[in-house]
Enzyme design. Sequence first.
Site, PDB file in Angstrom:
ATOM      1  N   ASP A  89      40.376  41.814  38.944  1.00  0.00           N
ATOM      2  CA  ASP A  89      41.002  40.828  38.064  1.00  0.00           C
ATOM      3  C   ASP A  89      40.326  39.490  38.322  1.00  0.00           C
ATOM      4  O   ASP A  89      40.259  39.039  39.474  1.00  0.00           O
ATOM      5  CB  ASP A  89      42.494  40.691  38.379  1.00  0.00           C
ATOM      6  CG  ASP A  89      43.303  41.934  38.042  1.00  0.00           C
ATOM      7  OD1 ASP A  89      42.704  43.010  37.885  1.00  0.00           O
ATOM      8  OD2 ASP A  89      44.536  41.815  37.948  1.00  0.00           O
ATOM      9  N   ASP A 142      52.842  46.619  28.810  1.00  0.00           N
ATOM     10  CA  ASP A 142      53.230  45.875  30.015  1.00  0.00           C
ATOM     11  C   ASP A 142      54.704  45.528  29.875  1.00  0.00           C
ATOM     12  O   ASP A 142      55.066  44.779  28.959  1.00  0.00           O
ATOM     13  CB  ASP A 142      52.381  44.607  30.136  1.00  0.00           C
ATOM     14  CG  ASP A 142      50.890  44.916  30.035  1.00  0.00           C
ATOM     15  OD1 ASP A 142      50.459  45.866  30.707  1.00  0.00           O
ATOM     16  OD2 ASP A 142      50.179  44.239  29.269  1.00  0.00           O
TER      17      ASP A 142
HETATM   18  O1  LIG Z   1      45.656  43.360  32.289  1.00  0.00           O
HETATM   19  C1  LIG Z   1      46.010  42.267  31.824  1.00  0.00           C
HETATM   20  O2  LIG Z   1      45.698  41.908  30.668  1.00  0.00           O
HETATM   21  C2  LIG Z   1      46.845  41.325  32.652  1.00  0.00           C
HETATM   22  C3  LIG Z   1      47.384  40.186  32.056  1.00  0.00           C
HETATM   23  C4  LIG Z   1      48.156  39.305  32.818  1.00  0.00           C
HETATM   24  C5  LIG Z   1      48.413  39.556  34.157  1.00  0.00           C
HETATM   25  C6  LIG Z   1      47.881  40.697  34.761  1.00  0.00           C
HETATM   26  C7  LIG Z   1      47.104  41.579  34.009  1.00  0.00           C
HETATM   27  N1  LIG Z   1      46.579  42.713  34.578  1.00  0.00           N
HETATM   28  C8  LIG Z   1      46.766  43.069  35.936  1.00  0.00           C
HETATM   29  C9  LIG Z   1      46.198  44.391  36.225  1.00  0.00           C
HETATM   30  O3  LIG Z   1      45.713  45.137  35.396  1.00  0.00           O
HETATM   31  C10 LIG Z   1      46.186  44.801  37.682  1.00  0.00           C
HETATM   32  O4  LIG Z   1      44.839  44.867  38.072  1.00  0.00           O
HETATM   33  C11 LIG Z   1      46.802  46.145  37.902  1.00  0.00           C
HETATM   34  O5  LIG Z   1      48.065  46.198  37.324  1.00  0.00           O
HETATM   35  C12 LIG Z   1      46.830  46.513  39.408  1.00  0.00           C
HETATM   36  O6  LIG Z   1      48.086  46.279  40.006  1.00  0.00           O
HETATM   37  P1  LIG Z   1      48.333  46.452  41.596  1.00  0.00           P
HETATM   38  O7  LIG Z   1      47.764  47.786  42.006  1.00  0.00           O
HETATM   39  O8  LIG Z   1      49.825  46.388  41.780  1.00  0.00           O
HETATM   40  O9  LIG Z   1      47.620  45.313  42.279  1.00  0.00           O
END
Ligand SMILES: O=C(O)c1ccccc1NCC(=O)[C@H](O)[C@H](O)COP(=O)(O)O
Length: 242
Positions: free
Chosen positions: A12, A131
């Site tokens: 990210d 989401d």
């Molecule tokens: O994916 C998006 O567009 C987004 C927008 C705003 C906040 C977060 C977003 N994505 C986050 C992710 O895709 C994380 O990488 C993913 O959920 C991993 O989560 P974790 O394993 O709990 O760190």
Amino acid sequence: MPSKLELLPAVDVRDGQAVRLVHGESGTETSYGSPLEAALAWQRAGAEWLHLVDLDAAFGTGDNRALIAEVAGAMDIKVELSGGIRDDDTLAAALATGCTRVNLGTAALETPEWVAKVISEFGDRIAVGLDVRGTTLRGRGWTRDGGDLYETLARLDSEGCARYVVTDIAKDGTLQGPNLELLRNVCAATDRPVVASGGVSSLDDLRAIAELVPLGVEGSIVGKALYAKAFTLEEALEAVSS
Ligand SMILES: O=C(O)c1ccccc1NCC(=O)[C@H](O)[C@H](O)COP(=O)(O)O
């Protein structure tokens, strides 16, 4: 349908840095350095996919378009690109990186006609990120309510959406374990593959998600757990290999 769970390590990007957020909230960033180095490390460790997110584009605080293109272009593995893809220009830029597919989030809630059009045009290069908090969808970097999960899912199914990336925002970045009930419920509501996201904290969490493969879970995104060194990507790939 694949029999083994695919793993998608996450990078990210916020303000040029690889970060992890808690509950996807702006301002909760922990920084992990160069996005390119992180992505190359996951590739070297054996990843078949990279989940690459432009958080600035998702939040509307600018974008990391050039860096995202550089990272995607440097990968020999499949890339799923997310964050701020909401119109023809941002979609064209995302697809031009050579990524395997993109996730649309906000657009699926705010401009459904455009999303239906691009689903019919680009097929399985388009996934939709669902989401949720409870069963309410969130858009604009997860800051605004955007309707009911199951109504939206039924609409997208009828439009031919190929795949969903399902995130329980309450779990995201918390290392509290995935929301298995949500994943089961979404799989029961659609015959399309589901990619799980948010909350993975342990190899047992990944094994529990892998048990949902027969129900329709195809993959799992893993972010914080890898950066926090709860386990290595090699261990994760081994845990879901059978
Ligand atoms: O994916 C998006 O567009 C987004 C927008 C705003 C906040 C977060 C977003 N994505 C986050 C992710 O895709 C994380 O990488 C993913 O959920 C991993 O989560 P974790 O394993 O709990 O760190």
